[in-house]
Write a protein that holds these residues in place. Structure first.
Motif, PDB file in Angstrom:
ATOM      1  N   LEU A 121     -19.997 -51.881  -8.434  1.00 50.13           N
ATOM      2  CA  LEU A 121     -19.866 -50.435  -8.575  1.00 50.13           C
ATOM      3  C   LEU A 121     -20.271 -49.973  -9.973  1.00 50.13           C
ATOM      4  CD1 LEU A 121     -16.569 -49.760  -6.632  1.00 50.13           C
ATOM      5  CD2 LEU A 121     -18.893 -49.169  -5.935  1.00 50.13           C
ATOM      6  N   CYS A 177     -17.321 -43.889  -1.586  1.00 53.83           N
ATOM      7  CA  CYS A 177     -17.477 -42.432  -1.620  1.00 53.83           C
ATOM      8  C   CYS A 177     -16.779 -41.741  -0.451  1.00 53.83           C
ATOM      9  CB  CYS A 177     -18.959 -42.059  -1.617  1.00 53.83           C
ATOM     10  SG  CYS A 177     -19.800 -42.541  -3.137  1.00 53.83           S
ATOM     11  N   VAL A 204     -20.941 -48.706  -1.586  1.00 52.56           N
ATOM     12  CA  VAL A 204     -21.008 -47.365  -2.176  1.00 52.56           C
ATOM     13  C   VAL A 204     -20.588 -46.320  -1.155  1.00 52.56           C
ATOM     14  CG1 VAL A 204     -22.594 -45.625  -3.099  1.00 52.56           C
ATOM     15  CG2 VAL A 204     -22.740 -47.990  -3.891  1.00 52.56           C
ATOM     16  N   THR A 218     -23.912 -49.759 -10.121  1.00 53.60           N
ATOM     17  CA  THR A 218     -24.457 -48.713  -9.273  1.00 53.60           C
ATOM     18  C   THR A 218     -24.220 -47.329  -9.849  1.00 53.60           C
ATOM     19  OG1 THR A 218     -24.020 -50.124  -7.365  1.00 53.60           O
ATOM     20  CG2 THR A 218     -24.483 -47.834  -6.913  1.00 53.60           C
ATOM     21  N   PHE A 219     -23.034 -47.107 -10.377  1.00 53.81           N
ATOM     22  CA  PHE A 219     -22.698 -45.752 -10.861  1.00 53.81           C
ATOM     23  C   PHE A 219     -22.958 -45.587 -12.320  1.00 53.81           C
ATOM     24  CE2 PHE A 219     -20.055 -45.900  -6.999  1.00 53.81           C
ATOM     25  CZ  PHE A 219     -20.527 -44.755  -6.386  1.00 53.81           C
TER      26      PHE A 219
END
Length: 146
Positions: free
Chosen positions: A142, A105, A101, A145-146
């Motif tokens: 991902l 980012c 992550v 997570t998002f």
């Protein structure tokens, strides 16, 4: 002689009847409830072969239901056995996910407009977070997570 004798209490019999009556449970669970009711020593007392024929399953399945009920109780006989270990170990643990992550980012590498899944996978290998990882695994992580 039967090794595992099913003796249902009145509460268990009621609970099994509710599972069958509602019809909202999984078909397997309803089948197991029916089998237990028919195997009950205080009830009809069917043999394993009779129950297997009546509910379209193998005698081994009936034996397993009987054994799980006697050894582990009603819930174990109705529900599926939980896995002790997942079929595959996770490639990224909590720290690995955090690094992914953080990487996703951050600013993309020189000459790239954005991070791609392949670039993220290659970067995780370069940073020695994992030995190898596919872009699809990066995508699933991902997405989670998002």
């Amino acid at each position: 002689m039967v090794k595992y004798v099913v003796r249902l209490t009145e509460e268990e019999r009621t609970a099994l009847t509710e599972v069958i009556g509602k019809g909202k449970a999984a078909a397997r669970k309803i089948k197991h409830a029916n089998v237990l009711l028919k195997l009950d020593a205080g009830g009809p007392g069917w043999s394993d072969a009779q129950a297997a024929d009546a509910f379209d399953c193998s005698a081994r399945t009936v034996f397993s239901i009987r054994q799980r009920f006697v050894e582990a109780g009603l819930e174990a006989a109705l529900e599926r056995k939980k896995r002790e270990h997942p079929p595959r170990e996770r490639l990224l643990d909590g720290d690995g996910e955090a690094q992914l992550v953080r990487l996703a980012c951050s600013a993309p590498p020189e000459g790239q407009a954005r991070w791609t899944l392949t670039l993220l996978a290659e970067s995780l290998v370069e940073l020695q977070v994992v030995e190898t990882i596919s872009p699809q695994t990066v995508m699933r992580t991902l997405k989670k997570t998002f």
